[in-house]
Design a protein around this motif. Structure first.
Motif, PDB file in Angstrom:
ATOM      1  N   HIS A   1       0.797  -1.230   0.000  1.00  0.00           N
ATOM      2  CA  HIS A   1       0.000   0.000   0.000  1.00  0.00           C
ATOM      3  C   HIS A   1       0.829   1.278   0.000  1.00  0.00           C
ATOM      4  CE1 HIS A   1      -3.711  -2.237   0.486  1.00  0.00           C
ATOM      5  NE2 HIS A   1      -3.172  -2.922   1.476  1.00  0.00           N
ATOM      6  N   VAL A   2       2.128   1.177   0.272  1.00  0.00           N
ATOM      7  CA  VAL A   2       2.983   2.367   0.270  1.00  0.00           C
ATOM      8  C   VAL A   2       4.009   2.297  -0.864  1.00  0.00           C
ATOM      9  CG1 VAL A   2       4.647   3.760   1.556  1.00  0.00           C
ATOM     10  CG2 VAL A   2       2.708   2.711   2.749  1.00  0.00           C
ATOM     11  N   THR A   3       4.803   1.235  -0.846  1.00  0.00           N
ATOM     12  CA  THR A   3       5.899   1.140  -1.816  1.00  0.00           C
ATOM     13  C   THR A   3       5.401   1.031  -3.255  1.00  0.00           C
ATOM     14  OG1 THR A   3       7.266   0.036  -0.142  1.00  0.00           O
ATOM     15  CG2 THR A   3       7.976  -0.118  -2.433  1.00  0.00           C
ATOM     16  N   VAL A   4       4.505   0.070  -3.495  1.00  0.00           N
ATOM     17  CA  VAL A   4       4.042  -0.177  -4.872  1.00  0.00           C
ATOM     18  C   VAL A   4       3.383   1.050  -5.497  1.00  0.00           C
ATOM     19  CG1 VAL A   4       2.467  -1.542  -6.295  1.00  0.00           C
ATOM     20  CG2 VAL A   4       3.867  -2.672  -4.564  1.00  0.00           C
ATOM     21  N   PRO A   5       2.443   1.729  -4.815  1.00  0.00           N
ATOM     22  CA  PRO A   5       1.865   2.932  -5.439  1.00  0.00           C
ATOM     23  C   PRO A   5       2.881   4.046  -5.678  1.00  0.00           C
ATOM     24  CG  PRO A   5       0.472   2.149  -3.643  1.00  0.00           C
ATOM     25  CD  PRO A   5       1.753   1.396  -3.548  1.00  0.00           C
ATOM     26  N   GLN A   6       3.839   4.194  -4.762  1.00  0.00           N
ATOM     27  CA  GLN A   6       4.810   5.288  -4.888  1.00  0.00           C
ATOM     28  C   GLN A   6       5.777   5.079  -6.053  1.00  0.00           C
ATOM     29  OE1 GLN A   6       5.101   8.273  -3.186  1.00  0.00           O
ATOM     30  NE2 GLN A   6       3.065   7.731  -2.432  1.00  0.00           N
ATOM     31  N   ILE A   7       6.065   3.828  -6.359  1.00  0.00           N
ATOM     32  CA  ILE A   7       7.026   3.564  -7.446  1.00  0.00           C
ATOM     33  C   ILE A   7       6.323   3.191  -8.746  1.00  0.00           C
ATOM     34  CG2 ILE A   7       8.849   2.853  -5.857  1.00  0.00           C
ATOM     35  CD1 ILE A   7       8.239  -0.059  -6.702  1.00  0.00           C
ATOM     36  N   MET A   8       5.003   3.427  -8.829  1.00  0.00           N
ATOM     37  CA  MET A   8       4.281   3.055 -10.045  1.00  0.00           C
ATOM     38  C   MET A   8       4.828   3.741 -11.297  1.00  0.00           C
ATOM     39  SD  MET A   8       2.126   0.886 -10.981  1.00  0.00           S
ATOM     40  CE  MET A   8       1.279   0.439  -9.470  1.00  0.00           C
ATOM     41  N   PRO A   9       5.177   5.050 -11.259  1.00  0.00           N
ATOM     42  CA  PRO A   9       5.794   5.651 -12.464  1.00  0.00           C
ATOM     43  C   PRO A   9       7.115   4.979 -12.833  1.00  0.00           C
ATOM     44  CG  PRO A   9       5.012   7.360 -10.968  1.00  0.00           C
ATOM     45  CD  PRO A   9       4.919   6.068 -10.215  1.00  0.00           C
ATOM     46  N   ILE A  10       7.897   4.588 -11.820  1.00  0.00           N
ATOM     47  CA  ILE A  10       9.152   3.878 -12.087  1.00  0.00           C
ATOM     48  C   ILE A  10       8.859   2.507 -12.702  1.00  0.00           C
ATOM     49  CG2 ILE A  10      11.244   2.919 -11.055  1.00  0.00           C
ATOM     50  CD1 ILE A  10      11.211   5.918 -10.976  1.00  0.00           C
ATOM     51  N   THR A  11       7.845   1.839 -12.164  1.00  0.00           N
ATOM     52  CA  THR A  11       7.461   0.530 -12.697  1.00  0.00           C
ATOM     53  C   THR A  11       7.026   0.645 -14.147  1.00  0.00           C
ATOM     54  OG1 THR A  11       6.732  -0.145 -10.481  1.00  0.00           O
ATOM     55  CG2 THR A  11       5.977  -1.478 -12.340  1.00  0.00           C
ATOM     56  N   PHE A  12       6.266   1.691 -14.455  1.00  0.00           N
ATOM     57  CA  PHE A  12       5.837   1.900 -15.839  1.00  0.00           C
ATOM     58  C   PHE A  12       7.043   2.094 -16.759  1.00  0.00           C
ATOM     59  CE2 PHE A  12       4.767   5.019 -19.202  1.00  0.00           C
ATOM     60  CZ  PHE A  12       3.942   4.213 -19.964  1.00  0.00           C
ATOM     61  N   TYR A  13       8.017   2.873 -16.294  1.00  0.00           N
ATOM     62  CA  TYR A  13       9.236   3.079 -17.096  1.00  0.00           C
ATOM     63  C   TYR A  13       9.959   1.759 -17.329  1.00  0.00           C
ATOM     64  CZ  TYR A  13      14.095   4.159 -18.114  1.00  0.00           C
ATOM     65  OH  TYR A  13      15.352   4.177 -18.677  1.00  0.00           O
ATOM     66  N   VAL A  14      10.129   0.966 -16.270  1.00  0.00           N
ATOM     67  CA  VAL A  14      10.846  -0.307 -16.382  1.00  0.00           C
ATOM     68  C   VAL A  14      10.116  -1.267 -17.318  1.00  0.00           C
ATOM     69  CG1 VAL A  14      11.541  -2.381 -15.112  1.00  0.00           C
ATOM     70  CG2 VAL A  14      11.986  -0.119 -14.145  1.00  0.00           C
ATOM     71  N   VAL A  15       8.790  -1.369 -17.138  1.00  0.00           N
ATOM     72  CA  VAL A  15       8.012  -2.271 -17.984  1.00  0.00           C
ATOM     73  C   VAL A  15       8.033  -1.804 -19.435  1.00  0.00           C
ATOM     74  CG1 VAL A  15       5.687  -3.155 -18.455  1.00  0.00           C
ATOM     75  CG2 VAL A  15       6.522  -3.056 -16.110  1.00  0.00           C
ATOM     76  N   THR A  16       7.915  -0.508 -19.654  1.00  0.00           N
ATOM     77  CA  THR A  16       7.915   0.028 -21.022  1.00  0.00           C
ATOM     78  C   THR A  16       9.249  -0.208 -21.709  1.00  0.00           C
ATOM     79  OG1 THR A  16       6.322   1.747 -20.405  1.00  0.00           O
ATOM     80  CG2 THR A  16       7.580   2.085 -22.422  1.00  0.00           C
TER      81      THR A  16
ATOM     82  N   THR B   1       2.198  -0.636 -25.293  1.00  0.00           N
ATOM     83  CA  THR B   1       2.625   0.388 -24.331  1.00  0.00           C
ATOM     84  C   THR B   1       1.437   1.199 -23.830  1.00  0.00           C
ATOM     85  OG1 THR B   1       4.760   0.559 -25.465  1.00  0.00           O
ATOM     86  CG2 THR B   1       4.175   2.335 -23.966  1.00  0.00           C
ATOM     87  N   TYR B   2       0.520   1.524 -24.718  1.00  0.00           N
ATOM     88  CA  TYR B   2      -0.680   2.277 -24.328  1.00  0.00           C
ATOM     89  C   TYR B   2      -1.518   1.471 -23.340  1.00  0.00           C
ATOM     90  CZ  TYR B   2      -5.194   4.646 -24.748  1.00  0.00           C
ATOM     91  OH  TYR B   2      -6.370   5.290 -24.473  1.00  0.00           O
ATOM     92  N   ILE B   3      -1.672   0.177 -23.614  1.00  0.00           N
ATOM     93  CA  ILE B   3      -2.449  -0.693 -22.714  1.00  0.00           C
ATOM     94  C   ILE B   3      -1.782  -0.777 -21.348  1.00  0.00           C
ATOM     95  CG2 ILE B   3      -3.220  -3.068 -22.331  1.00  0.00           C
ATOM     96  CD1 ILE B   3      -3.543  -3.311 -25.383  1.00  0.00           C
ATOM     97  N   VAL B   4      -0.456  -0.928 -21.333  1.00  0.00           N
ATOM     98  CA  VAL B   4       0.277  -1.006 -20.061  1.00  0.00           C
ATOM     99  C   VAL B   4       0.113   0.286 -19.275  1.00  0.00           C
ATOM    100  CG1 VAL B   4       2.588  -1.124 -19.046  1.00  0.00           C
ATOM    101  CG2 VAL B   4       1.939  -2.722 -20.849  1.00  0.00           C
TER     102      VAL B   4
END
Length: 293
Positions: A202-217, A279-282
């Motif tokens: 509930h803290v870590t995952v939401p806070q790093i979501m933009p980073i996760t999107f970058y890594v996945v993309t 990428t759009y779907i992700v």
């Protein structure tokens, strides 16, 4: 007014070399490729004949297209989740002040610094029919696996190699994101009785979501464009039995082996459309453009 115009001209003059490079090495080739995909092009003879959308029809009728489609999507679906999860796990481990973390970080980053060609040759040596991995498995389990010549295993070698070489970079990216999360959020969650797992969820995952999107993309784009490893391992053939044939390798074969630049450029735009759509779907699934609380 003249002073502002002078400043603008100065700014554009500084940007001009980069803008010219983008124009001549990115925009012009893309526009020319878009033009070529409607023609049957013979680069050796220097001729081209307008055929409309026939290049796309030929692509979709070619069994090699569907082999490359299957291999590439299989590669993406396996590599991207695994490399993302491992990178996040290692980053979380390092963020918890593990002893010798700096030395561990240095050793872990070596694969990323190694050239792709050199890494591929190392893995070919490890996984060839008389290689270290094959002999070790044979000695321990009595099973003789021929990774590079078995159609069901050849792509697996490339998957392992890509995960091994990309995880360190993504680990650093995740680590920078984890270290930017305020400690006050964890303290507040702890006071509310949240366990370590709930704090992570509930803290870590939401806070790093933009980073996760970058890594996945970045993982998606890199995996969809996989070329050099497949080319070196298969010697440019995509074998055995097209099991390592990817979109980019198929484009290379069409352009330089079959001398069909029209179909090659058409397939390149198909690949670009696939990458954009995925990428759009992700982005919509991860909601990376939303503010995380």
């Amino acid at each position: 007014m003249n002073s502002k115009r002078h400043q603008n001209l100065q700014g554009y003059s500084f940007m001009m070399p980069a803008l010219l490079a983008i124009l001549f090495f990115t925009i012009v080739p893309v526009v020319y490729a878009f033009f070529l995909m409607f023609f049957k092009v013979d680069m050796l003879a220097g001729t081209r004949n307008f055929i409309g959308l026939d290049n796309f029809g030929k692509i979709f009728e070619d069994p090699k297209f569907w082999a490359s489609f299957y291999n590439t999507f299989k590669y993406v679906l396996v590599v991207v989740p695994i490399q993302t999860i491992i990178a996040l796990a290692l980053a979380a481990l390092l963020n918890n002040k593990v002893k010798f973390s700096r030395g561990f970080l240095t050793v872990m980053f070596i694969p990323t610094l190694t050239s792709s060609s050199a890494m591929t040759l190392i893995f070919m040596w490890l996984f060839n029919n008389n290689g270290l991995v094959v002999n070790t498995i044979d000695d321990l389990f009595g099973i003789r696996l021929e990774f590079l010549t078995d159609p069901s295993l050849a792509l697996t070698v490339i998957m392992i190699m890509n995960i091994f070489s990309t995880v360190p970079h993504f680990m650093i990216v995740f680590l920078s994101g984890l270290q930017d999360i305020p400690d006050s959020l964890y303290e507040a969650a702890s006071l509310d009785g949240a366990s370590a797992f709930k704090q992570f969820r509930h803290v870590t995952v939401p806070q790093i979501m933009p980073i996760t999107f970058y890594v996945v993309t970045m993982g998606l784009v890199g995996c969809f464009q996989i070329f050099d490893q497949a080319f070196i391992i298969s010697n440019g053939t995509g074998g055995p039995q097209n099991s390592t044939l990817t979109f980019s390798l198929y484009i290379y074969q069409l352009a330089f082996n079959s001398n069909d630049m029209g179909r090659a450029t058409a397939l390149a735009f198909v690949l670009g459309a696939i990458i954009f759509t995925v990428t759009y779907i992700v982005n919509k699934l991860l909601k990376a453009d939303e503010v995380n609380g």
